[in-house]
Scaffold this motif. Structure first.
Motif, PDB file in Angstrom:
ATOM      1  N   ALA A 105      -2.301  -1.778 -19.749  1.00  0.00           N
ATOM      2  CA  ALA A 105      -2.269  -1.655 -18.289  1.00  0.00           C
ATOM      3  C   ALA A 105      -1.761  -0.281 -17.883  1.00  0.00           C
ATOM      4  CB  ALA A 105      -1.382  -2.735 -17.680  1.00  0.00           C
ATOM      5  N   GLN A 106      -2.199   0.139 -16.692  1.00  0.00           N
ATOM      6  CA  GLN A 106      -1.614   1.308 -16.037  1.00  0.00           C
ATOM      7  C   GLN A 106      -1.188   0.874 -14.641  1.00  0.00           C
ATOM      8  OE1 GLN A 106      -4.920   4.149 -16.127  1.00  0.00           O
ATOM      9  NE2 GLN A 106      -5.386   3.720 -13.978  1.00  0.00           N
ATOM     10  N   LEU A 107       0.003   1.284 -14.237  1.00  0.00           N
ATOM     11  CA  LEU A 107       0.547   0.898 -12.944  1.00  0.00           C
ATOM     12  C   LEU A 107       0.895   2.155 -12.161  1.00  0.00           C
ATOM     13  CD1 LEU A 107       2.895  -2.007 -14.123  1.00  0.00           C
ATOM     14  CD2 LEU A 107       0.612  -2.206 -13.103  1.00  0.00           C
ATOM     15  N   ASN A 108       0.279   2.280 -10.995  1.00  0.00           N
ATOM     16  CA  ASN A 108       0.589   3.392 -10.115  1.00  0.00           C
ATOM     17  C   ASN A 108       1.867   3.042  -9.356  1.00  0.00           C
ATOM     18  OD1 ASN A 108       0.663   5.226  -7.847  1.00  0.00           O
ATOM     19  ND2 ASN A 108      -1.476   5.705  -8.283  1.00  0.00           N
ATOM     20  N   LEU A 109       2.893   3.872  -9.498  1.00  0.00           N
ATOM     21  CA  LEU A 109       4.192   3.551  -8.932  1.00  0.00           C
ATOM     22  C   LEU A 109       4.177   3.534  -7.409  1.00  0.00           C
ATOM     23  CD1 LEU A 109       6.360   5.514 -11.476  1.00  0.00           C
ATOM     24  CD2 LEU A 109       6.142   3.041 -11.272  1.00  0.00           C
ATOM     25  N   VAL A 110       3.221   4.193  -6.791  1.00  0.00           N
ATOM     26  CA  VAL A 110       3.082   4.107  -5.334  1.00  0.00           C
ATOM     27  C   VAL A 110       2.747   2.675  -4.929  1.00  0.00           C
ATOM     28  CG1 VAL A 110       1.683   4.857  -3.368  1.00  0.00           C
ATOM     29  CG2 VAL A 110       2.474   6.526  -5.041  1.00  0.00           C
ATOM     30  N   ASP A 111       1.974   1.972  -5.775  1.00  0.00           N
ATOM     31  CA  ASP A 111       1.652   0.571  -5.496  1.00  0.00           C
ATOM     32  C   ASP A 111       2.875  -0.330  -5.665  1.00  0.00           C
ATOM     33  OD1 ASP A 111      -0.988   1.336  -5.149  1.00  0.00           O
ATOM     34  OD2 ASP A 111      -1.580   0.828  -7.201  1.00  0.00           O
ATOM     35  N   LEU A 112       3.762   0.031  -6.594  1.00  0.00           N
ATOM     36  CA  LEU A 112       4.935  -0.807  -6.885  1.00  0.00           C
ATOM     37  C   LEU A 112       6.062  -0.606  -5.884  1.00  0.00           C
ATOM     38  CD1 LEU A 112       5.272  -0.442 -10.772  1.00  0.00           C
ATOM     39  CD2 LEU A 112       3.868  -2.058  -9.482  1.00  0.00           C
ATOM     40  N   LEU A 113       6.152   0.616  -5.345  1.00  0.00           N
ATOM     41  CA  LEU A 113       7.300   0.985  -4.522  1.00  0.00           C
ATOM     42  C   LEU A 113       7.607   0.014  -3.385  1.00  0.00           C
ATOM     43  CD1 LEU A 113       9.504   3.110  -4.072  1.00  0.00           C
ATOM     44  CD2 LEU A 113       7.901   4.333  -2.592  1.00  0.00           C
ATOM     45  N   PRO A 114       6.612  -0.470  -2.618  1.00  0.00           N
ATOM     46  CA  PRO A 114       6.948  -1.363  -1.491  1.00  0.00           C
ATOM     47  C   PRO A 114       7.517  -2.707  -1.922  1.00  0.00           C
ATOM     48  CG  PRO A 114       4.743  -0.423  -1.246  1.00  0.00           C
ATOM     49  CD  PRO A 114       5.168  -0.144  -2.640  1.00  0.00           C
ATOM     50  N   TYR A 115       7.423  -3.041  -3.188  1.00  0.00           N
ATOM     51  CA  TYR A 115       7.860  -4.359  -3.657  1.00  0.00           C
ATOM     52  C   TYR A 115       8.962  -4.267  -4.708  1.00  0.00           C
ATOM     53  CZ  TYR A 115       3.420  -5.146  -1.397  1.00  0.00           C
ATOM     54  OH  TYR A 115       2.398  -5.137  -0.484  1.00  0.00           O
TER      55      TYR A 115
END
Length: 313
Positions: A81-91
């Motif tokens: 997997a790859q996770l973009n930290l911008v996607d994670l930041l709000p949660y």
């Protein structure tokens, strides 16, 4: 960070659901032991129309300077997997347990998943999510399986203790106060049995869910953090003896047992990946792959200091 109003909504929903499962008298106990985390679901099939998005399975988008990770035998690791930290930041949880960089990419690769402990793996943090190129491995990868690429949906998560981590004695004590009988005398209606049903439904609400961050690991015993910390700190394999492990760690921490307990509490579940047919994840007998990191390493962005293991019933 996850917004307070989102926390309030999820907490209210959890308390209402606990009431529906007949667990109202245990709600305070159970909510206090829950953990804020991040839930990861599959979205649509990823057709690689953009780079740098959060993706599970398929192939990664990597910067030119990062080489595809290899096992000790020189075999390409399998991209997970790859996770973009911008996607994670709000949660990202705002309870002080977790801190993630505000931007960049996290990549997860794995070698052969046998044995189930100290699995060869590679976690990469790349601060720049631009100038990425989709890459393919040079030949078959370590798992010898094709994982289907999916876009990832990121959601806030309030996760309750799994089977190994729930305080069964406290639930049993509440049952005694409530009915005068313990759970073993009332196996179908006891709080503990009701809780296991609740946990299964609440923590696994959808077939879209493939993983999560910073919650509880699955397992038979609450010792996954012992196994991880012992390997990260001392480079030793866990012998499935919690006290022996704690003694070794306490000796390492200058004879301070409180420091050992604190370090174990600060050993975090960075990512768990469930068995998932649509993606192609199959961890032994429908098990779970688990990546751990120390809180101090997480806050410092040292994602190379991680531990990977697998739990399967």
């Amino acid at each position: 960070m996850i917004k307070p109003e989102q926390c309030e909504r999820l907490t209210r929903k959890a308390r209402k659901t606990l009431e529906e499962y007949g667990l109202g008298t245990a709600a305070d106990l159970l909510v206090s032991s829950s953990r804020w985390g991040i839930r990861l679901d599959v979205s649509t099939l990823d057709e690689y129309r953009r780079t740098g998005n959060s993706r599970v399975g398929g192939n990664p988008d990597l910067p030119e300077h990062i080489q595809w990770p290899l096992t000790q035998e020189g075999v390409p690791m399998t991209f997970l997997a790859q996770l973009n930290l911008v996607d994670l930041l709000p949660y990202t949880p705002n309870d002080g347990r977790v801190s993630l960089p505000e931007r960049g990419m996290l990549y997860f690769f794995i070698g052969v998943d046998e044995p189930a402990y100290n699995i060869e793996h590679h976690v990469i943090y790349e601060p720049d999510s631009h100038n990425l190129t989709r890459r393919e491995p040079d030949g078959d990868t370590a798992l010898e399986t094709e994982l289907v690429a999916h876009a990832v949906t990121v959601l806030p998560n309030l996760e309750f203790p799994t089977y190994a981590y729930v305080d069964a004695q406290a639930l049993n004590a509440l049952s005694v106060q409530q009915t005068g009988e313990n759970d073993t005398a009332d196996p179908e209606g006891g709080l503990y049995e009701r809780y296991l049903e609740f946990e299964s439904d609440w923590n696994h609400p959808s077939t879209q869910n493939w993983g999560g961050m910073f919650g509880y690991p699955d397992g038979q015993h609450p010792d996954a953090e012992h196994q991880a910390l012992l390997q990260i700190v001392l480079g030793e394999e866990y012998e499935y003896d919690e006290q022996k492990c704690e003694n070794k760690l306490t000796a390492h921490y200058g004879g301070d047992p409180e420091r050992t307990r604190q370090e174990l509490d600060n050993t975090l579940l960075l990512l768990k990946i469930d068995t998932h047919d649509a993606i192609g994840f199959q961890w032994w007998d429908c098990g779970e792959l688990q990546f751990f990191i120390r809180k101090s390493d997480l806050f410092a962005g040292r994602f190379d200091q991680t531990y990977c293991s697998l739990y399967s019933s």
